[in-house]
Design a protein around this motif. Sequence first.
Motif, short mmCIF file in Angstrom:
data_model
loop_
_atom_site.label_atom_id
_atom_site.label_comp_id
_atom_site.label_asym_id
_atom_site.label_seq_id
_atom_site.Cartn_x
_atom_site.Cartn_y
_atom_site.Cartn_z
N ARG A 56 -6.05 7.03 16.86
CA ARG A 56 -6.50 7.43 15.52
C ARG A 56 -6.12 6.34 14.53
NH1 ARG A 56 -3.26 10.40 11.85
NH2 ARG A 56 -4.45 11.31 10.11
N LEU A 57 -7.07 5.96 13.68
CA LEU A 57 -6.85 4.87 12.73
C LEU A 57 -6.58 5.44 11.34
CD1 LEU A 57 -6.85 1.81 12.15
CD2 LEU A 57 -9.30 1.99 11.69
N VAL A 58 -5.52 4.95 10.72
CA VAL A 58 -5.17 5.33 9.36
C VAL A 58 -5.18 4.06 8.51
CG1 VAL A 58 -3.40 6.32 7.85
CG2 VAL A 58 -3.76 7.27 10.14
N MET A 59 -5.99 4.06 7.45
CA MET A 59 -6.07 2.92 6.55
C MET A 59 -5.00 3.04 5.47
SD MET A 59 -8.55 1.45 8.05
CE MET A 59 -8.61 0.05 6.93
N VAL A 60 -4.35 1.92 5.20
CA VAL A 60 -3.25 1.89 4.23
C VAL A 60 -3.53 0.80 3.21
CG1 VAL A 60 -0.76 1.58 3.92
CG2 VAL A 60 -1.64 2.68 6.00
N ARG A 61 -3.39 1.14 1.93
CA ARG A 61 -3.47 0.13 0.88
C ARG A 61 -2.06 -0.33 0.52
NH1 ARG A 61 -5.35 4.63 -1.93
NH2 ARG A 61 -7.40 3.68 -2.18
N PRO A 62 -1.88 -1.55 0.04
CA PRO A 62 -0.55 -2.03 -0.30
C PRO A 62 0.05 -1.26 -1.48
CG PRO A 62 -2.12 -3.84 -0.15
CD PRO A 62 -2.91 -2.57 -0.16
N ARG A 63 1.36 -1.19 -1.50
CA ARG A 63 2.09 -0.71 -2.67
C ARG A 63 2.57 -1.95 -3.42
NH1 ARG A 63 7.44 -0.12 -3.52
NH2 ARG A 63 7.87 -0.42 -1.30
N TYR A 64 2.01 -2.15 -4.61
CA TYR A 64 2.31 -3.37 -5.36
C TYR A 64 3.56 -3.18 -6.22
CZ TYR A 64 -2.31 -5.01 -4.02
OH TYR A 64 -3.41 -5.41 -3.29
N VAL A 65 4.44 -4.16 -6.13
CA VAL A 65 5.63 -4.21 -6.99
C VAL A 65 5.37 -5.27 -8.05
CG1 VAL A 65 8.10 -4.64 -7.10
CG2 VAL A 65 7.11 -3.56 -5.06
N GLU A 66 5.25 -4.85 -9.31
CA GLU A 66 4.94 -5.79 -10.39
C GLU A 66 6.19 -6.60 -10.71
OE1 GLU A 66 2.89 -4.38 -13.73
OE2 GLU A 66 1.36 -3.29 -12.59
N ILE A 67 6.02 -7.90 -10.60
CA ILE A 67 7.12 -8.84 -10.80
C ILE A 67 6.92 -9.59 -12.11
CG2 ILE A 67 8.32 -10.86 -9.87
CD1 ILE A 67 8.71 -8.34 -8.24
N GLY A 124 17.63 -10.41 -6.66
CA GLY A 124 16.28 -10.43 -6.11
C GLY A 124 15.74 -9.02 -5.93
N VAL A 125 14.56 -8.94 -5.33
CA VAL A 125 13.88 -7.67 -5.12
C VAL A 125 13.65 -7.50 -3.62
CG1 VAL A 125 11.88 -6.27 -5.71
CG2 VAL A 125 12.69 -8.01 -7.31
N ASP A 126 14.10 -6.38 -3.09
CA ASP A 126 13.92 -6.09 -1.67
C ASP A 126 12.57 -5.40 -1.51
OD1 ASP A 126 14.39 -5.92 1.00
OD2 ASP A 126 15.68 -4.15 0.88
N ILE A 127 11.60 -6.12 -0.98
CA ILE A 127 10.22 -5.61 -0.85
C ILE A 127 9.98 -5.27 0.60
CG2 ILE A 127 7.79 -6.11 -1.24
CD1 ILE A 127 8.65 -8.10 -3.36
N GLN A 128 9.96 -3.97 0.92
CA GLN A 128 9.90 -3.52 2.29
C GLN A 128 8.59 -2.80 2.59
OE1 GLN A 128 12.14 -4.24 4.60
NE2 GLN A 128 13.44 -5.32 3.11
N GLY A 129 8.32 -2.60 3.89
CA GLY A 129 7.18 -1.81 4.34
C GLY A 129 5.85 -2.42 3.93
N ALA A 130 4.99 -1.58 3.34
CA ALA A 130 3.64 -2.01 2.97
C ALA A 130 3.59 -2.48 1.53
CB ALA A 130 2.66 -0.86 3.18
N ALA A 131 4.70 -2.96 1.01
CA ALA A 131 4.75 -3.42 -0.38
C ALA A 131 4.53 -4.92 -0.47
CB ALA A 131 6.10 -3.05 -1.01
N LEU A 132 3.94 -5.33 -1.59
CA LEU A 132 3.72 -6.75 -1.86
C LEU A 132 4.01 -7.01 -3.33
CD1 LEU A 132 0.37 -7.46 0.04
CD2 LEU A 132 2.60 -8.46 0.55
N PRO A 133 4.51 -8.20 -3.65
CA PRO A 133 4.77 -8.54 -5.05
C PRO A 133 3.48 -8.88 -5.79
CG PRO A 133 5.31 -10.40 -3.67
CD PRO A 133 4.92 -9.29 -2.75
N LEU A 134 3.39 -8.45 -7.03
CA LEU A 134 2.23 -8.76 -7.87
C LEU A 134 2.75 -9.33 -9.19
CD1 LEU A 134 -0.85 -8.59 -8.22
CD2 LEU A 134 -0.53 -6.35 -9.24
N LEU A 135 2.54 -10.59 -9.40
CA LEU A 135 3.11 -11.29 -10.54
C LEU A 135 2.32 -11.01 -11.81
CD1 LEU A 135 5.29 -13.25 -11.49
CD2 LEU A 135 3.72 -15.11 -10.98
#
Length: 599
Positions: free
Chosen positions: A479-490, A570-581
Amino acid sequence: MLTELVAWIADAQIYSLGRDRRDERRAYARLMGIQSSGPIAAQGHLWPDRALTFDPARPVSWARGTVVDARNVCSVTRSDAPIFHPSASLYLTTCKLSRLLARAEEGTETDLTRVNEHGAAEFRPFGVAPGRTARLRLEFSGGSNGSTAPTSSRAQLAIGFEVPDAQSSASAPRASRLRARLIDAQGSHDLTIAADHTDMFTRTGVLLLDIDPRAMAVDDRFALEIDCPSGRWLVTPRVTRISPNVIPLLQSEHLEWLDVGLGHGVPDQELKLPVPGLQFDEAHRVAVRALDGGAWHEWEKVEDFERSGPEDRHFHVDVDHATLRFGNGFNGRALENGAPVQATYDVSQGLKGNLAASMLWTVSGILGVYGTNIATMSGGMDAQLDRDLQIAARETLKQSRPIVSSADLEAAALACKDLRVSRAHELLAPAGSRRVAGERRLLVLSDHRDDVAPAAYEPDAWLQEIHSRLAPRLPAGQRLVMVRPRYVEIGLRARLVASPRLDVAELATQISKYIAGQRFALLPASGITAWQLGTALTKVRVSAWLRKFAGIARVLELDLFANGQPVNEGVDIQGAALPLLRLSPGDIRVLRSDDPEAR
C-alpha cells in the motif's frame, strides 16, 4: 534426476512455443497487455500564424462561418510528407485575441496580453497559487465584417496552450475539472469542455469547447472565462503562449466505399485492399459491401468461418496481408461472378507521420500558409502484426516492471515530468517503530519556487495524481502512502566581512539573491547537492557555507531562527522535514574590511 526433469520441461515448453497457433500467441500476448494493431496515426497541433491571432491590421484568410473537419486536408510544404486531417469539427473565429487577463486567487488582476503576444517568456495564467476563484479571461474583438452567417449549429472552438518543456501528448484526454463560459452581447453561456488535451495545463495542447455559432457571437466582440471550481489543480499552470484556432491534427485518412475488386464466383476468394496502411484496432471499423442478387448488401466481419452458413454474407480481414477473404459457399457465402466489392476503412502511414517541429502548413479551403506546428508531430507507429508480438513482449518485459525497491519507487515518481516532481524519497520505518505491514511511504517535492505558503507547494490533487500512477505498479499486498514535506521556516541574519576593494552593497545583493533562490538547496540543481533528509542545520554549517562565497573573507556574526524563534547552536530537522529559508531585506549585511564594525 531433478535437473533432468527441469531440462525436459524447458525443452517441452520451447518446442510448444514454436508451434503455437496464431490465436494462442495472441492470447498469451493479451495477458501482457499486448495485441496486434495496424499503424498508429501521428498527431499534433497546428498553430495559426501570430499575425492571424494578434495583429488587428491583418485580416484572417478565412470567412465567417468557416468550419474545418476531417474532410479538410492539412499538409506541409514538403512533397514527401503524409497529409493530416483535423481530428475534430472546429469553428474558426475571425476575431483577434485582443486582451488576456489573469485573476489570481487573492483577487489581483494581471494583464498578460503583451507577454502572450511575444510568446517567449513563461507566465502563470491563474496566478502563483491558484484555487477555486482563480480565473483566466480571454477577450476577442475585431472580427470579420463579412455577411456570411454560420450554417452549423454545433462545432467546437479550440484554444491552444503552449506549456514550456512539455511536448504534445498522444494519450487520450481525461475528463476535465475546468469550467468555461462565453460572454457576448446576449449574456453569459456555459460551455461544455469536449476535450482537454492539456490535462489541466500540464502539457501542450488544446481545450475544445462546444459552441453554437448561430447563437453565440464568436465573430464579434466576446470573451471566454476559464476556471477550476473545485480548486483541485494538479500543478500551478505555466504557459508561454495562448492562441485560438489551434487545430488538432491526426495523420489518418478515412476511405469511404472504395472499389476493391470484382467477385469471380470461386470459393475462398481474396481481394487486396488497394490503399496500404490499414488501421484495424477497435477504434477503426472495416466495412464491406458487394452487389449480390442485383442489390447492394453490407457484409458482416467475422474472425473465422467456422460458424458461417452457406447464405451468411461474412468476410474476414487478413491484417498481416491487408486482404479481404470471403466464404466458400458452405462456410460463408461466396462472391458472385463479376460482383463489384467496395470497402470503407481507415489508413495511416504510421511512423512517417512523425514530422519535425516548425514546419509551414496549409489547410485546404484557406488561402496561403495557415501556421506551424510548434512541437513535433508524434505518436506515429508502424503496424504491429502477429509476427511482431514476440519482439513487443520482450520490450515490454524490459521496460514495464513492477516497483520493488526504493530506487524503483523514487525513479517512478521522478518520471512524472508533466507533474514537475523534483525530489522523491521513500521513508523507511525507523527501528522499533510500528507501521502497517506492506505500507510504503513516499515523500515527494514539487519544483514550486514561488513565494507562497508552503501548503500550496504540494496540493492534495497533485499527490493523488502521483499515487494513481504508481500504486498499480506495486506488488500485491503493498500500500502506497504519499507524504508531503513538513517545512521548517528558517530565518538568517548575518554580518559578513568582504575582501578588500569590493563593492559590499553589490556583494550583499548577490548573496541574498542566491540564498533566496536556492532556499538551502531544497531542489537539486547543476553543481548543487540537495538538502539531505534528517540533516541538522547548525550555525557552524551555515557559517562555513557563507564563507565559500567569492569575496567573503570571514563571518562576523550569525543568528538563526526556526519558525520565528531564535536558536542557539542549530535546528534539529528530523523525519520528513526540510528547511525553508525566508530572507527579509537587510538580513545579509556585508562590511568593508576597513569598517570599524569589522574589527
